[in-house]
Design a protein around this motif. Sequence first.
Motif, PDB file in Angstrom:
ATOM      1  N   TRP A 102      37.937  49.273  27.513  1.00 48.17           N
ATOM      2  CA  TRP A 102      36.946  48.295  27.085  1.00 48.17           C
ATOM      3  C   TRP A 102      37.100  47.601  25.907  1.00 48.17           C
ATOM      4  CZ3 TRP A 102      32.682  48.258  23.701  1.00 48.17           C
ATOM      5  CH2 TRP A 102      31.589  47.278  23.974  1.00 48.17           C
ATOM      6  N   LEU A 138      36.027  53.501  27.975  1.00 43.84           N
ATOM      7  CA  LEU A 138      35.653  52.741  26.712  1.00 43.84           C
ATOM      8  C   LEU A 138      36.967  52.557  25.803  1.00 43.84           C
ATOM      9  CD1 LEU A 138      32.694  55.122  24.932  1.00 43.84           C
ATOM     10  CD2 LEU A 138      32.710  52.742  25.739  1.00 43.84           C
ATOM     11  N   VAL A 192      23.785  46.980  28.561  1.00 44.98           N
ATOM     12  CA  VAL A 192      24.615  48.353  28.231  1.00 44.98           C
ATOM     13  C   VAL A 192      23.928  49.305  27.937  1.00 44.98           C
ATOM     14  CG1 VAL A 192      26.909  47.042  27.532  1.00 44.98           C
ATOM     15  CG2 VAL A 192      25.249  47.756  25.866  1.00 44.98           C
ATOM     16  N   TRP A 194      28.354  45.831  30.673  1.00 43.77           N
ATOM     17  CA  TRP A 194      29.622  46.132  29.995  1.00 43.77           C
ATOM     18  C   TRP A 194      30.464  45.075  29.841  1.00 43.77           C
ATOM     19  CZ3 TRP A 194      30.122  50.300  26.671  1.00 43.77           C
ATOM     20  CH2 TRP A 194      29.269  51.336  26.741  1.00 43.77           C
ATOM     21  N   THR A 241      22.761  52.142  30.223  1.00 45.71           N
ATOM     22  CA  THR A 241      23.605  53.000  30.844  1.00 45.71           C
ATOM     23  C   THR A 241      23.076  54.287  31.003  1.00 45.71           C
ATOM     24  OG1 THR A 241      25.539  51.970  29.937  1.00 45.71           O
ATOM     25  CG2 THR A 241      25.987  54.265  30.630  1.00 45.71           C
ATOM     26  N   PRO A 255      29.988  41.285  26.977  1.00 43.41           N
ATOM     27  CA  PRO A 255      29.160  42.320  27.109  1.00 43.41           C
ATOM     28  C   PRO A 255      27.623  42.148  26.596  1.00 43.41           C
ATOM     29  CG  PRO A 255      30.310  43.193  25.392  1.00 43.41           C
ATOM     30  CD  PRO A 255      31.043  41.949  25.879  1.00 43.41           C
TER      31      PRO A 255
END
Length: 282
Positions: free
Chosen positions: A148, A145, A163, A242, A166, A159
Amino acid sequence: MNEPQQKWTETIEANHSLFDLKLKEVWQYKDLIYMFVKRDFISSFKQTILGPIWFFINPIFTTITYLIIFGRFAKLPTDGAPGVLFYLAGVTLWNYFSGALLGTTATFTGNANIFGKVYFPRLVTPISIVISNLMRLSVQFLLFLTVWVYYLINNEISPNWWVLATPFLLILMALFALGVGMIFSALTTKYKDLSMLLTFGISLYMYATPVIYPVSMLPGYFKKLASFNPLTGIFECFKYGWLGVGDFSPTMLIVSTVIILILLVIGVVTFNKVEKTFMDTV
């Protein structure tokens, strides 16, 4: 004078359905699951210098290695995604799956001493292994993260709403590792060399999974073959959601779900069957 009939609070029976997960009984032992998870998590960095930092070191060095070997030298495509983030996404998911699978396969052989002394639902052990590996995943996911967010701020990734899938993807991976792990844990009670074969097999399996490459680079026949790999839909969906890249379609996720559920049923049946007699062969 007749004595009142004694009522038992717990009855342990050997006969049960092969399809019975005994989830009610497992729930009664939730404290034991918590204890096993805590034990596994603490033992991972006990008597180490860097402690939990090892959870970050592993994906960082693995990502750097993949970036140099597969990105710089082999020049494998990443569908336009930043190489660091592309490989880190694959490494993060793969570390969880491989760790959960290898841990689950040792359910009977690694816990024979405990199983021979005290009764508790045997399914508690593989479930605790899957959960403890989820805790490791949560630590490594923080690293993902962080990287990201950096690329997101610099507008280098796009993205999308996938997501939100997940949690479902992680559940699918957990069930896949649980199902296949129970199958191999049952088989290794009789054929112990399968554990060594599995370690080698997982290394090969990684190259059959889109960890270091996108499915889009595969030619037609191999792309169709890859769709039958349960992890293909999971990894492609994760990267598509993502990173906004990849050759993903909901059909891939449906195929993965169906195959994983079938393997889970086979794993439950095999596990329940061996559970009755494994002490005679371990």
